[in-house]
Design an enzyme around this catalytic site. Structure first.
Site, short mmCIF file in Angstrom:
data_model
loop_
_atom_site.label_atom_id
_atom_site.label_comp_id
_atom_site.label_asym_id
_atom_site.label_seq_id
_atom_site.Cartn_x
_atom_site.Cartn_y
_atom_site.Cartn_z
N GLY A 51 0.84 -1.20 0.00
CA GLY A 51 0.00 0.00 0.00
C GLY A 51 0.86 1.24 0.00
O GLY A 51 2.06 1.17 0.32
N CYS A 78 5.31 -6.17 1.45
CA CYS A 78 5.67 -4.74 1.44
C CYS A 78 5.01 -4.00 2.61
O CYS A 78 5.36 -4.26 3.75
CB CYS A 78 5.32 -4.13 0.09
SG CYS A 78 6.10 -2.55 -0.18
N TYR A 79 4.02 -3.15 2.38
CA TYR A 79 3.35 -2.45 3.50
C TYR A 79 2.79 -3.47 4.49
O TYR A 79 2.86 -3.28 5.71
CB TYR A 79 2.21 -1.58 2.95
CG TYR A 79 1.46 -0.81 4.03
CD1 TYR A 79 1.91 0.42 4.48
CD2 TYR A 79 0.29 -1.33 4.59
CE1 TYR A 79 1.22 1.13 5.46
CE2 TYR A 79 -0.41 -0.64 5.58
CZ TYR A 79 0.07 0.59 6.01
OH TYR A 79 -0.61 1.28 6.98
N HIS A 165 7.75 -7.76 -4.14
CA HIS A 165 6.42 -8.18 -4.62
C HIS A 165 6.49 -9.50 -5.40
O HIS A 165 6.89 -9.49 -6.56
CB HIS A 165 5.83 -7.08 -5.51
CG HIS A 165 5.45 -5.87 -4.73
ND1 HIS A 165 4.19 -5.68 -4.22
CD2 HIS A 165 6.19 -4.79 -4.34
CE1 HIS A 165 4.16 -4.55 -3.55
NE2 HIS A 165 5.36 -3.98 -3.61
N GLU A 167 4.06 -11.10 -6.58
CA GLU A 167 2.94 -11.21 -7.53
C GLU A 167 3.24 -10.59 -8.88
O GLU A 167 2.53 -10.86 -9.85
CB GLU A 167 1.68 -10.56 -6.93
CG GLU A 167 1.69 -9.04 -6.75
CD GLU A 167 2.40 -8.54 -5.50
OE1 GLU A 167 3.17 -9.33 -4.89
OE2 GLU A 167 2.22 -7.38 -5.11
N ASP A 232 -8.06 -3.50 -26.38
CA ASP A 232 -9.07 -3.57 -25.32
C ASP A 232 -10.47 -3.25 -25.85
O ASP A 232 -11.42 -4.00 -25.59
CB ASP A 232 -8.73 -2.59 -24.18
CG ASP A 232 -7.30 -2.77 -23.68
OD1 ASP A 232 -6.77 -3.88 -23.86
OD2 ASP A 232 -6.73 -1.81 -23.14
N LYS A 375 -4.13 -6.82 -19.44
CA LYS A 375 -3.89 -6.78 -20.89
C LYS A 375 -3.71 -8.19 -21.48
O LYS A 375 -4.30 -8.52 -22.50
CB LYS A 375 -2.65 -5.92 -21.15
CG LYS A 375 -2.29 -5.71 -22.58
CD LYS A 375 -3.28 -4.85 -23.32
CE LYS A 375 -2.97 -3.40 -23.30
NZ LYS A 375 -4.02 -2.52 -23.80
#
Ligand code: XMP
Length: 519
Positions: A51, A78-79, A165, A167, A232, A375
């Site tokens: 965050g 992280c946060y 991170h 992810e 998109d 995407k």
């Protein structure tokens, strides 16, 4: 199920996506609702997301400390890791800031969270604070040059922390780390990492998306579609056409800020889809509204407002023909939403013209079937719909177009320079045979000026920055390692052929910290 507590990270949703890829069900929750949710559903693991806040600030989001006594494994990212340390007696300070790639060195020893991880690998950081004192009973599993507590664990209480991170696409072995946590939670990742791609595909159900569009639109309503020729809006349009047929009317607004050949490309797309698009010329109107505007957020808002004005105008015309037009289809994807401050605790990075740039009051209701996808997922849906590669593999191009690639005022002259330079970059990448591999490429008119010596005379011209990046899901990117010979060719052609340009520089910044576009 694993609960993901959202502290406003740009990549919270991506944690859920990664876990979905390995067959794990998740639920994203607000910090304040966490305990209630845990009581309601069988929870086998908790992930505390990253965050933008600092744990020591007064208004920083926090969590009830009781979650650490539930005997449910917890992973702080992280946060989320800093908050864990802060609440359990450690110390967090505004520390050495680190954004982008760094090398993680694993500590010697046997750690369950380190299963199948190599001794050293690249991870992506994005933080301004750091832990300087770990809480009691925590051990360091891995560290980087500037972050001693990059990967930590409290084995007995099954509480883990990552300063980086796992992810994001660019962190090596990130999925393996999440899989190790899943194992500790007593859940079984039902698939191997190798088969995740297949799983992802089967999880996107075209029929469900179609049914959803039908449900939102209803029996009688018509839908106007904002199409740009980009992947998109093309995929969103193909899906909508499949769901409601001729009740869908695509509109392409030529605002003069799009790449050469976009109109022809749009016509080709809708020939394939089988619906004739309406083409609206708004070049003069757009440039007039952008006159003297230099602020990038203002540019986005002006363009977003103008778009809606034009679509409402078209809606009126259609209503005069007794067509009940009530919806506006947009190709908004998840990265647009999150960057425009899409969740309670997240920061606004930029107001994407189709999300945060829209006026508050609108007569048309938004229809955004791609809103929850990244995407690469949109591209997969497009392939499943049978759209040709030339529509799907197109480079992303921002809705506000060249307006956000020209720093400062968008004058006709600078737009001419930008367009010419863009054409040169694309043609050289194509000639070199690497255009299909490039995720995104463009020149930026930087509004910085420098001295040149041309034909023995002095010139003081604009600096063009060349940006070419590799990415899959837009959330992170690296700069492309384009061979020097090609860069040289591009640079020479731009300074020779685009009058008013004095030099070309190559942007070698990753995302994070830099966004792909300059504005
Ligand atoms: P950034 O610069 O945020 O870009 O890393 C991520 C992707 O989004 C595109 N982009 C936009 N697209 N409206 C859009 O439709 C916008 O206002 C906007 N701003 C950035 C950008 O081209 C990249 O593909």
């Amino acid at each position: 199920m694993i609960i993901i507590v959202d502290f406003g990270s740009q990549t919270t949703h991506l944690i859920a996506r990664r876990l979905k890829e390995i067959g794990i069900q998740t639920s994203i929750t607000d910090p304040d609702d966490t305990l209630k949710k845990i009581k309601k559903r069988k929870t086998q693991g908790i992930i505390l997301s990253g965050g933008p806040a600092s744990v020591y600030e007064k208004a920083a989001p926090t969590i009830n400390k009781d979650i650490f006594n539930l005997r449910i494994p917890i992973l702080g990212i992280c946060y989320g890791m800093q908050l864990t340390a802060h609440l359990l007696g450690g110390k967090v300070v505004s520390g050495k800031k680190e954004y982008g790639p760094t090398i993680l060195q694993m500590a010697n020893g046997k750690w369950q969270m380190a299963n199948k991880l190599p001794k050293q690998f690249t991870v992506w950081m994005s933080h301004g604070d750091g832990i300087v004192k770990l809480p009691k009973d925590f051990k360091v599993i891995g560290s980087s040059d500037s972050v001693p507590f990059a990967f930590v664990e409290n084995k007995k209480r099954k509480i883990f922390g990552l300063q980086f991170h796992p992810e994001v696409e660019h962190t090596e072995h990130g999925l393996q780390i999440l899989k190790n946590f899943v194992d500790i939670c007593g859940l079984r990742a039902s698939l191997t990492i190798q088969t995740k791609i297949k799983n992802q595909k089967s999880k996107i159900k075209i029929k469900e998306l179609e049914e959803n569009i039908k449900k939102i639109v209803g029996e009688k309503d018509y839908v106007l579609g904002a199409v740009s020729g980009g992947v998109d809006s093309t995929v969103a349009a193909a899906l909508t056409a499949k769901a409601i047929g001729k009740k869908f009317i695509p509109i392409y607004v030529d605002n003069g800020l799009m790449r050469e050949g976009t109109e022809e490309h749009v016509i080709k797309i809708f020939k394939k889809i089988g619906i004739k698009p309406v083409i609206v010329n708004a070049v003069g109107e757009t440039l007039l509204e952008l006159k003297k505007i230099t602020d990038s957020e203002q540019k986005r808002k002006i363009i977003g407002n103008l778009y809606i004005k034009i679509f409402e105008r078209e809606m009126k015309k259609m209503k005069a023909q007794k067509l009940p037009v009530r919806h506006l289809l947009q190709g908004t994807i998840y990265s647009d939403v999150i960057e425009s401050q899409g969740t309670k605790n997240s920061a606004k990075i930029k107001s994407h013209h189709n999300v945060g740039g829209l006026p508050k009051k609108m007569k048309l209701k938004l229809l955004e079937p791609m809103r929850n996808f990244y995407k690469d997922e949109v591209r997969k849906i497009g392939r499943e719909l049978g759209l040709p590669e030339e529509f799907i593999n197109k480079q992303p191009f921002p809705g506000p177009g060249y307006a956000v690639r020209i720093r400062g005022e968008v004058t006709e002259e600078r737009l001419r320079m930008e367009k010419k330079a863009d054409e040169i970059v694309l043609s050289e990448l194509e000639k070199a045979g690497i255009l299909p591999q490039v995720f995104l490429s463009f020149p930026v008119m930087t509004n910085a000026f420098s001295t040149a010596v041309k034909g023995d005379g002095r010139q003081f011209g604009e600096v063009v920055a060349l940006r070419i990046v590799d990415s899959k899901d837009i959330m992170t990117s690296t700069w492309s390692r384009i061979p020097y010979g090609i860069l040289q060719k591009i640079s020479s052609r731009i300074v020779n052929e685009v009058s008013g340009v004095s030099r070309v520089v190559y942007d070698i910044t990753t995302k994070p910290p830099a966004t792909m576009e300059w504005e």
